[in-house]
Design a protein around this motif. Structure first.
Motif, PDB file in Angstrom:
ATOM      1  N   SER A  59      37.203  60.977 -77.489  1.00 45.10           N
ATOM      2  CA  SER A  59      36.932  62.191 -78.250  1.00 45.10           C
ATOM      3  C   SER A  59      36.056  63.161 -77.454  1.00 45.10           C
ATOM      4  CB  SER A  59      36.244  61.823 -79.571  1.00 45.10           C
ATOM      5  OG  SER A  59      35.837  62.976 -80.263  1.00 45.10           O
ATOM      6  N   THR A  62      37.955  64.649 -74.351  1.00 43.80           N
ATOM      7  CA  THR A  62      38.911  65.705 -74.704  1.00 43.80           C
ATOM      8  C   THR A  62      38.200  67.047 -74.850  1.00 43.80           C
ATOM      9  OG1 THR A  62      40.342  64.108 -75.819  1.00 43.80           O
ATOM     10  CG2 THR A  62      40.611  66.429 -76.413  1.00 43.80           C
ATOM     11  N   ARG A  63      37.081  67.035 -75.544  1.00 38.96           N
ATOM     12  CA  ARG A  63      36.309  68.274 -75.711  1.00 38.96           C
ATOM     13  C   ARG A  63      35.733  68.762 -74.384  1.00 38.96           C
ATOM     14  NH1 ARG A  63      31.878  66.297 -79.343  1.00 38.96           N
ATOM     15  NH2 ARG A  63      30.988  68.348 -78.834  1.00 38.96           N
ATOM     16  N   TRP A  64      35.230  67.828 -73.600  1.00 42.19           N
ATOM     17  CA  TRP A  64      34.574  68.171 -72.322  1.00 42.19           C
ATOM     18  C   TRP A  64      35.561  68.800 -71.342  1.00 42.19           C
ATOM     19  CZ3 TRP A  64      34.840  66.006 -67.267  1.00 42.19           C
ATOM     20  CH2 TRP A  64      33.773  66.330 -66.413  1.00 42.19           C
ATOM     21  N   LYS A  65      36.781  68.266 -71.308  1.00 43.82           N
ATOM     22  CA  LYS A  65      37.789  68.779 -70.373  1.00 43.82           C
ATOM     23  C   LYS A  65      38.341  70.134 -70.815  1.00 43.82           C
ATOM     24  CE  LYS A  65      39.178  64.174 -68.792  1.00 43.82           C
ATOM     25  NZ  LYS A  65      40.210  63.117 -68.870  1.00 43.82           N
ATOM     26  N   LYS A  66      38.338  70.374 -72.113  1.00 50.20           N
ATOM     27  CA  LYS A  66      38.896  71.628 -72.628  1.00 50.20           C
ATOM     28  C   LYS A  66      37.965  72.818 -72.415  1.00 50.20           C
ATOM     29  CE  LYS A  66      42.091  70.103 -76.259  1.00 50.20           C
ATOM     30  NZ  LYS A  66      42.332  70.098 -77.724  1.00 50.20           N
ATOM     31  N   THR A  67      36.674  72.588 -72.561  1.00 51.86           N
ATOM     32  CA  THR A  67      35.755  73.718 -72.537  1.00 51.86           C
ATOM     33  C   THR A  67      35.487  74.213 -71.118  1.00 51.86           C
ATOM     34  OG1 THR A  67      33.602  74.528 -73.282  1.00 51.86           O
ATOM     35  CG2 THR A  67      33.679  72.284 -72.431  1.00 51.86           C
ATOM     36  N   ARG A  68      35.270  75.517 -71.013  1.00 49.15           N
ATOM     37  CA  ARG A  68      34.886  76.129 -69.737  1.00 49.15           C
ATOM     38  C   ARG A  68      33.451  76.644 -69.812  1.00 49.15           C
ATOM     39  NH1 ARG A  68      38.449  73.604 -68.655  1.00 49.15           N
ATOM     40  NH2 ARG A  68      40.481  74.107 -67.714  1.00 49.15           N
ATOM     41  N   GLU A  72      28.148  74.282 -73.231  1.00 48.86           N
ATOM     42  CA  GLU A  72      28.850  73.335 -74.104  1.00 48.86           C
ATOM     43  C   GLU A  72      29.144  72.037 -73.370  1.00 48.86           C
ATOM     44  OE1 GLU A  72      32.782  73.078 -77.015  1.00 48.86           O
ATOM     45  OE2 GLU A  72      32.243  75.000 -76.069  1.00 48.86           O
ATOM     46  N   LYS A  73      29.505  72.148 -72.084  1.00 48.89           N
ATOM     47  CA  LYS A  73      29.732  70.941 -71.291  1.00 48.89           C
ATOM     48  C   LYS A  73      28.467  70.081 -71.234  1.00 48.89           C
ATOM     49  CE  LYS A  73      33.560  71.739 -68.070  1.00 48.89           C
ATOM     50  NZ  LYS A  73      34.312  70.537 -68.465  1.00 48.89           N
ATOM     51  N   SER A 242      35.243  61.992 -67.314  1.00 47.89           N
ATOM     52  CA  SER A 242      36.465  62.379 -66.592  1.00 47.89           C
ATOM     53  C   SER A 242      37.453  61.231 -66.477  1.00 47.89           C
ATOM     54  CB  SER A 242      36.107  62.879 -65.195  1.00 47.89           C
ATOM     55  OG  SER A 242      35.608  61.816 -64.395  1.00 47.89           O
TER      56      SER A 242
END
Length: 254
Positions: A59, A62-68, A72-73, A242
């Protein structure tokens, strides 16, 4: 002859009385104290904790990879740290009581014997780090640590009195570290109250143990100590999120 009959009669009466009142006498007698068998390995709970942490990692990843968004990262990485620091110690304690052996390679609590390096490598793999368990387990403690951390994140001491070492650990931020000793490796779980060494002990009681700082005998006796704070390291958290393979550092690699 009469005396013999008389004696036999008394013995019969006493024997009957002893049988009749045995339960009451047993209650009054001091009870023998059996040695505490200690904690028992819990493979079922371990499997459940592994599944929970895997779902949490998925979970967060998924959020970490989506955000730029950098902020937030960083926030998600903080959540990852919290998840690891909550679940990993509970997973470690599921192994308590699992027998130690220099060549032990058990893959679950109580599923055989386990060496100190295999204990560390198995926990890290089952926590979600993509790493070759056997290859990692067979390395010296510092190479295990350096597979995850840069050299500057590893702190070495030699000949330092234990009180000074313990004071430095107590002063450090809470979290989970790998600790390497003269010929041993394990985890340090540091909280606001104390730190514990959780490891597969090659000395009494010859099993996986959870020792508070005051009782960590092998940690006290070791001349050489090297520690690396896993959960405080952003690089480690990012590797976990990752899902990248972590190369195992071996002698000769820098």
């Amino acid at each position: 002859m009469r005396k013999l009959v008389w004696l036999l009669g008394i013995a019969t009466v006493l024997g009957a009385a002893a049988w009749k009142f045995a339960p009451e006498l047993q209650k009054l007698a001091p009870q023998a104290t059996l040695p505490d068998p200690g904690p028992k390995p819990n493979a079922a709970r371990y499997a459940s904790l592994c599944q929970e942490l895997a779902a949490r990692r998925q979970s967060l990843a998924t959020r970490w990879k989506k955000t730029r968004n950098a902020r937030e990262k960083e926030s998600i990485e903080n959540e990852a740290r919290t998840a690891l620091e909550s679940q990993l110690p509970a997973m470690m304690r599921c192994w308590l009581g699992t027998p130690w052996d220099f060549n032990g390679t058990a893959t679950e609590p109580g599923g055989g014997k386990i060496a100190c390096g295999y204990f560390v490598a198995t926990l890290l793999r089952d926590a979600g780090f993509r790493v070759d368990r056997a290859r990692l387990a067979q390395q010296a403690s510092e190479n295990i640590m350096r597979s995850f951390l840069d050299a500057k994140a590893c702190h070495r001491t030699a000949g330092q009195p234990y009180d000074a070492f313990a004071a430095a650990v107590h002063a450090a931020e809470p979290g989970i570290s790998i600790v390497g000793l003269d010929s041993h490796v394990g985890f340090l779980v540091n909280t606001a109250d104390d730190f514990h060494m959780i490891h597969s002990s090659g000395s009494q009681p010859w099993c996986v143990v959870d020792e508070p700082s005051a009782e960590a005998g092998v940690l006290k006796r070791s001349n050489y100590r090297v520690t690396g704070h896993l959960t405080a390291d952003r690089g480690v958290l990012r590797k976990w999120l990752s899902g990248d393979t972590i190369p195992v550092r071996v002698p000769g690699n820098t």
